[in-house]
Design a protein around this motif. Structure first.
Motif, PDB file in Angstrom:
ATOM      1  N   SER A 156       0.843  -1.296   0.033  1.00  0.00           N
ATOM      2  CA  SER A 156       0.280  -0.148   0.048  1.00  0.00           C
ATOM      3  C   SER A 156       0.683   1.232  -0.006  1.00  0.00           C
ATOM      4  O   SER A 156       0.587   2.129  -0.787  1.00  0.00           O
ATOM      5  CB  SER A 156      -0.900   0.039   1.323  1.00  0.00           C
ATOM      6  OG  SER A 156      -1.974  -0.871   1.293  1.00  0.00           O
ATOM      7  N   GLU A 214      -7.066   0.966  -0.263  1.00  0.00           N
ATOM      8  CA  GLU A 214      -7.590  -0.346   0.097  1.00  0.00           C
ATOM      9  C   GLU A 214      -8.635  -0.023   1.319  1.00  0.00           C
ATOM     10  O   GLU A 214      -9.599  -1.002   1.297  1.00  0.00           O
ATOM     11  CB  GLU A 214      -6.429  -1.212   0.776  1.00  0.00           C
ATOM     12  CG  GLU A 214      -5.759  -0.225   2.093  1.00  0.00           C
ATOM     13  CD  GLU A 214      -4.786  -1.275   2.630  1.00  0.00           C
ATOM     14  OE1 GLU A 214      -4.793  -2.444   2.381  1.00  0.00           O
ATOM     15  OE2 GLU A 214      -3.731  -0.641   2.844  1.00  0.00           O
ATOM     16  N   ASP A 226      -5.826  -1.140  -4.877  1.00  0.00           N
ATOM     17  CA  ASP A 226      -5.375  -1.568  -3.739  1.00  0.00           C
ATOM     18  C   ASP A 226      -6.366  -2.562  -3.071  1.00  0.00           C
ATOM     19  O   ASP A 226      -7.484  -2.278  -2.521  1.00  0.00           O
ATOM     20  CB  ASP A 226      -4.982  -0.563  -2.593  1.00  0.00           C
ATOM     21  CG  ASP A 226      -3.732  -0.953  -1.663  1.00  0.00           C
ATOM     22  OD1 ASP A 226      -3.786  -2.296  -1.516  1.00  0.00           O
ATOM     23  OD2 ASP A 226      -3.152  -0.068  -0.834  1.00  0.00           O
ATOM     24  N   GLU A 227      -5.859  -3.945  -2.950  1.00  0.00           N
ATOM     25  CA  GLU A 227      -6.873  -4.713  -2.676  1.00  0.00           C
ATOM     26  C   GLU A 227      -8.283  -4.838  -2.572  1.00  0.00           C
ATOM     27  O   GLU A 227      -9.041  -4.745  -1.685  1.00  0.00           O
ATOM     28  CB  GLU A 227      -6.392  -4.929  -1.234  1.00  0.00           C
ATOM     29  CG  GLU A 227      -4.878  -5.223  -0.718  1.00  0.00           C
ATOM     30  CD  GLU A 227      -4.530  -6.184   0.544  1.00  0.00           C
ATOM     31  OE1 GLU A 227      -5.544  -6.995   0.751  1.00  0.00           O
ATOM     32  OE2 GLU A 227      -3.558  -5.828   1.311  1.00  0.00           O
TER      33      GLU A 227
HETATM   34 MG   LIG Z   1      -1.971  -2.650   2.083  1.00  0.00          MG
END
Ligand SMILES: [Mg+2]
Ligand SMILES: Nc1ncnc2c1ncn2[C@@H]1O[C@H](COP(=O)(O)OP(=O)(O)O)[C@@H](O)[C@H]1O
Lengths: 235, 296
Positions: free
Chosen positions: A41, A83, A160-161
């Motif tokens: 991240s 995320e 992100d994720e």
């Molecule tokens: Mg992360």
């Protein structure tokens, strides 16, 4: 499209990213894998301009953009989906999308067309246009932030994720949409802990471990060479 | 019945002024999570501009417009001088610079003009009264109520309908995310300070109307009022600031009407007691405001 070299990110004494280098070519879908806390991240946030790296180089289309403000990075064509998702909970779904097109004032027609395209891709967002974004489910919020990021008509999408905390069926749908976006010509850097699924759709992958790039290669090779379970657990 | 009507008019007039003051403070706080301690000086600047224009042949409304414009400019200057250079450094640094800027402006007034109150020009209508259903009330009160209604409506429209308002609401909820969508930090912050100056400037015209004079320390009470109102209403919410303003006015006016003469000088102590009780009941204020959100 994107070249990162020798990236260093520090939070006080914590060295979150230690000299990471990676590249994403035009039209590629590249996965950045690694255990929790590996520095994925932080790397993405540095690219998006949301934090200032301690050292290194970030090039977008060959132009150095290290230390560029986040608002400028979107204008340069790099859109970020964090995320934490970060919908604006009190704003309606429609208003969230409208903000996504903030950089495109003066292009009302193009914005309307893209909005239509996104609502067609994520029909549930059309039904909830006038609802506060905070009332959406986790999966719907994830769709909203991806659609919102797409409203800036980016060339590079930093994801992100997107699967974080979502039910498997929803994850399937999100990944199908990522594939669809990529097929439409978008370049994507996808951060995931969900390694197997990310490798299944990616062209290439990097594996991050304790702030460093520990492995890189074509997705199939990474999938074969790496114990994915191990990757998950941070070995 | 007339006593009740009198009470309602008093609460609405005072509440309108309080609500506008609170809104001017919270619009900056919402985005930066920082209290602008030089906020009261926006009112001072408006007052001294009126005073300096006092001898001129300009019609009053033009003087007022110039004075409000000065408040807007001072708001923007506050951002550039006190906030922007240290904004990303530390909260403490900004608190000190905004205090320092406040003191600087007050001292400039002390030194260049006078420590003593100076009279400001006001239109005649400000000192007239009207009879309204058996109640005699200053016209100024009705002007204040009308101004508050119009400004609150315009403000709501700006925040709800315009792209700038949308960007400001987004920035107040999550500044970094708003920037990652392309909302320029400086645009949002400067706009917040300009709106803050506009509200303070207009409310100053009404506030100065009560004493018809301006002194270097005139900004303290409005700052305090705005601060208390936003704390009651919830520091994070624009609606909260407005509700807090009217509630504070309700408390003040009730005490004015209820307290016996010899207790009236302790009114503020009673007000603060009420405020503390509200905060014990609702530590975050009445309205929670947008979830999440960090500083720059
Ligand atoms: Mg992360
Ligand atoms: N805001 C922050 N302040 C301090 N440390 C942080 C912050 N964000 C992340 N870290 C630390 O940096 C390291 C990398 O975190 P992160 O980039 O979020 O990793 P990942 O996304 O791979 O899980 C971790 O050790 C984490 O604790």
């Amino acid at each position: 499209m994107l070249e990162v070299a020798g990236l260093e990110v520090r939070y006080g004494a914590v060295r979150a990213v230690r000299g990471a280098s990676l590249a994403v070519g035009d039209g590629e879908l590249v996965a950045l894998l690694g255990a929790n806390g590996a520095g994925k991240s932080s790397t993405l946030r540095a690219i998006a301009g949301a934090l200032r790296p301690a050292a290194g180089s970030i090039r977008l289309d060959g132009q150095e953009v290290l230390g560029t403000s986040p608002e400028r990075m979107v204008r340069l064509g790099a859109a970020m989906v964090p995320e934490t998702r970060d919908v604006f909970p009190d704003l309606t779904v429609g208003e969230n999308l409208r903000l996504g097109a903030f950089t495109r004032r003066g292009d009302a027609q193009g914005v309307a067309a893209d909005r239509e395209r996104m609502l067609a891709m994520f029909p549930v967002l059309r039904e909830r246009q006038d609802q506060p974004a905070g009332t959406l489910s986790g999966g719907e919020q994830q769709m909203l932030v991806i659609a919102r990021a797409m409203m800036s008509r980016p060339r590079l999408l930093l994801l992100d994720e997107p699967s974080l905390g979502l039910a498997p069926t929803i994850v399937q749908r999100i990944f199908a949409m990522i594939v669809e976006l990529r097929r439409a010509g978008l370049t994507i850097l996808l951060v995931e802990q969900n390694a197997a699924q990310a490798l299944a759709i990616a062209d290439r992958a990097y594996v991050m471990r304790q702030g460093e790039i520990a492995a890189s290669g074509p997705a199939a090779e990474i999938a074969a060479a790496t114990d994915l379970q191990q990757l998950y657990l941070g070995g | 019945m007339t006593a009740f009507l009198q009470f309602v008019v008093d609460v609405l007039a005072l509440g309108g002024a309080y609500a506008l003051m609170a809104l001017g403070l919270v619009i900056v706080y919402g985005i930066l999570r920082l209290v602008n301690f030089a906020y009261g000086e926006l009112i001072m600047v408006t007052g001294y501009t009126l005073f300096l224009l006092g001898g001129s042949p300009l019609p009053w409304i033009l003087m007022a417009a110039v004075a409000v414009l000065m408040a807007v400019l001072t708001g923007i200057v506050t951002d550039h001088v006190a906030f922007r250079p240290v904004r990303t450094k530390s909260v403490t640094a900004v608190l000190i610079t905004s205090f320092a800027f406040s003191t600087l402006l007050q001292n400039a007034a002390l030194l260049l003009i006078s420590p003593r109150p100076r009279s400001v020009p006001l239109p005649d209508i400000f000192s007239e009264t009207v009879r309204l259903g058996g109640v005699v009330t200053p016209v100024r009160n009705l002007i204040t109520i009308a101004t508050a209604v119009v400004l609150l409506a315009l403000f709501a429209l700006l925040m709800k309908r315009s792209v700038l308002g949308l960007a400001m609401r987004a920035a107040a909820a999550n500044f970094t995310m708003a920037r990652m969508l392309g909302v320029p930090a400086n645009l949002v912050i400067t706009s917040a300070f300009a709106i803050s100056g506009l509200l303070a400037g207009i409310v100053a015209l009404l506030w100065l109307g009560r004493s018809a004079s301006v002194a270097p320390g005139i900004g303290l009470e409005p700052l305090l009022v705005a601060f208390i109102a936003t704390v009651i209403g919830g520091m994070r919410s624009l609606e909260g600031a407005v509700i807090g303003g009217f509630l504070l006015a309700f408390i003040d006016t009730s005490l004015n009407h209820l307290l016996p003469q010899d207790l009236l000088k302790f009114r503020d102590a009673f007000t603060f007691t009420a405020v503390i009780l509200i905060l014990l009941w609702r530590p975050e204020g009445l309205i929670r405001g947008p979830a999440a959100g960090r500083r720059t």
